[in-house]
Write an enzyme that holds these catalytic residues in place. Structure first.
Site, PDB file in Angstrom:
ATOM      1  N   GLU A 181       0.851  -1.190   0.000  1.00 48.38           N
ATOM      2  CA  GLU A 181       0.000   0.000   0.000  1.00 48.38           C
ATOM      3  C   GLU A 181       0.888   1.242   0.000  1.00 48.38           C
ATOM      4  O   GLU A 181       1.276   1.756   1.030  1.00 48.38           O
ATOM      5  CB  GLU A 181      -0.914  -0.015   1.232  1.00 48.38           C
ATOM      6  CG  GLU A 181      -1.941   1.095   1.258  1.00 48.38           C
ATOM      7  CD  GLU A 181      -2.743   1.120   2.546  1.00 48.38           C
ATOM      8  OE1 GLU A 181      -3.526   2.060   2.719  1.00 48.38           O
ATOM      9  OE2 GLU A 181      -2.578   0.208   3.386  1.00 48.38           O
ATOM     10  N   ASP A 185      -7.901  -3.712   8.039  1.00 51.13           N
ATOM     11  CA  ASP A 185      -6.850  -2.681   8.128  1.00 51.13           C
ATOM     12  C   ASP A 185      -6.220  -2.718   9.513  1.00 51.13           C
ATOM     13  O   ASP A 185      -5.835  -1.692  10.080  1.00 51.13           O
ATOM     14  CB  ASP A 185      -7.424  -1.291   7.827  1.00 51.13           C
ATOM     15  CG  ASP A 185      -6.344  -0.276   7.434  1.00 51.13           C
ATOM     16  OD1 ASP A 185      -5.247  -0.710   7.031  1.00 51.13           O
ATOM     17  OD2 ASP A 185      -6.593   0.934   7.527  1.00 51.13           O
TER      18      ASP A 185
END
Length: 386
Positions: A131, A277
């Site tokens: 990411e 997450d």
């Protein structure tokens, strides 16, 4: 002992339908079928459960850490093993350890650790999620702005090699930072390109999807929002038929009304799926953690930097499932698919993951009738028992 295992005594959800008074047959780590309990083969070893439900194991495509380990801080094989084991307690049977924006050297170490984890067949490991660092400064979130930068030729080559070497790879990039050509190259190499931490307008985001991006990272968070004249990345994600989207379902990252509106608006076949997450606190009582030298505090069900910026989520998959059922009001069947089948479809691995139909890996969560964790099985082996 027989190579055939029969598990009965619980309702079984195979991702499409429920089976009552049935048995899940497992052979060599794969689902051999679901049969009436009265038809269990005589040579099968039997496991009798006491009610509850067997459901496809949860698949989490965005996991920053767990068990006290943050992947950015420890890019090793043992870190991946710890993270996977921590999340297995909450029904997650397949995940992508996620490295957020960092240096090229740390990215190289993370990729090497992922390749080693695949070789070691770490239970629950199915690939990596990188990411950043090719994101938008305007939508940086908790990512260190000093490390965010455009993608150059060496970055592209590294990501291409990683896509070819790993079983699965997600690359989160901003639509305005990575070019359509770069997105196309990564997609053709086998990476799933996801648009996230992006301030792009609708046209730019749609161009990224047209180039080969097939996903959006944590829908609504760290992306341009939908407006009356400019739909932004949110609008492009909901409007693009092929775009899947991860959702942090904790009631903090996204308002329940926004979740409901997005679910009603999403064009398919791309779907919205659940992610945690999660950071290093998952499976522990840790109250503070460190990322790129900055302190993150755990309080009130959230993780935040000192300035209040959300920094990952204090969430696990079974809690996300229960939030979607109890607060959003979705049917259990659909929420279970959001936690298993849909992320598998987003990665193109739905033939063997996210389902308990014949030929799939025998990875599942055993829940009580009130959807509390009882046990987790990965590849036909029990790895967690409450």
């Amino acid at each position: 002992m027989s190579d055939l295992l029969a598990i009965s005594g619980a309702r079984i959800f195979d991702s499409a339908a429920w089976h009552d008074n049935a048995a899940l047959l497992i052979e060599f780590g794969y689902v051999a079928g679901i049969v009436p309990a009265s038809d269990i083969p005589a040579n099968a070893e039997r496991v009798a459960l006491d009610g509850g439900m067997i459901v496809p194991g949860f698949i989490d495509l965005q996991v920053n850490g767990g068990g006290g380990v943050l992947f950015n801080n420890d890019t090793s094989l043992e870190a991946i093993r710890t993270i996977c084991a921590a999340h297995a307690q909450f029904g997650t049977t397949a995940l992508l350890p996620t490295l957020i924006t960092d240096t090229a050297a740390v990215n190289e170490k993370a990729i090497a650790a992922g390749i080693a984890a695949e070789a070691a067949r770490v239970p629950g490991f199915i690939g990596l999620h990188l990411e950043g660092p090719h994101l938008s400064l305007a939508r940086k979130g908790t990512h260190d702005p000093a490390l965010i930068r455009p993608m150059d030729a060496s970055d592209l080559a590294r990501l291409k090699r990683a896509a070819e070497a790993l079983p699965n790879l997600i690359c989160t990039v901003a639509a305005e930072t990575a070019t359509p050509q770069q997105i196309a190259i990564l997609s053709e190499a086998g990476a799933v390109v996801s648009i996230g931490h992006s301030d792009a307008d609708y046209a730019t985001a749609m161009a990224a999807f047209a180039a080969g991006a097939t996903m959006s990272t944590h829908l609504f968070n760290a992306m341009s929002q939908m407006g009356n004249r400019e739909p932004g990345v949110v609008g492009a994600t909901l409007d693009s038929p092929k775009a899947f989207a991860g959702l942090i379902a904790d009631g903090i990252h996204v308002h329940p009304a926004s979740i409901g509106a997005a679910l009603r608006a999403k064009r398919g076949p791309g779907k919205i799926f659940l992610v945690t997450d999660a950071m290093s606190q998952t499976g522990t009582d840790i109250q503070t953690l460190t990322l790129n030298g900055r302190t993150i505090t755990r309080a009130g069900g959230a993780l935040r930097l000192a300035d209040g910026t959300l920094a990952g989520a204090d969430l696990d998959m079974i809690d996300a499932v229960n939030f979607m059922v109890d607060t959003i009001g979705l049917e259990v069947d659909e929420v279970l698919r959001m936690a298993s089948l849909y992320p598998a479809e987003a990665m193109g691995i739905e033939a063997t993951y996210g389902t308990l139909q014949r030929g799939a890996v025998a990875s599942f969560a055993y829940l009580s009738d009130t959807r509390q964790m009882r046990a987790t099985w990965i590849d036909g082996v029990e790895v967690f028992h409450a």
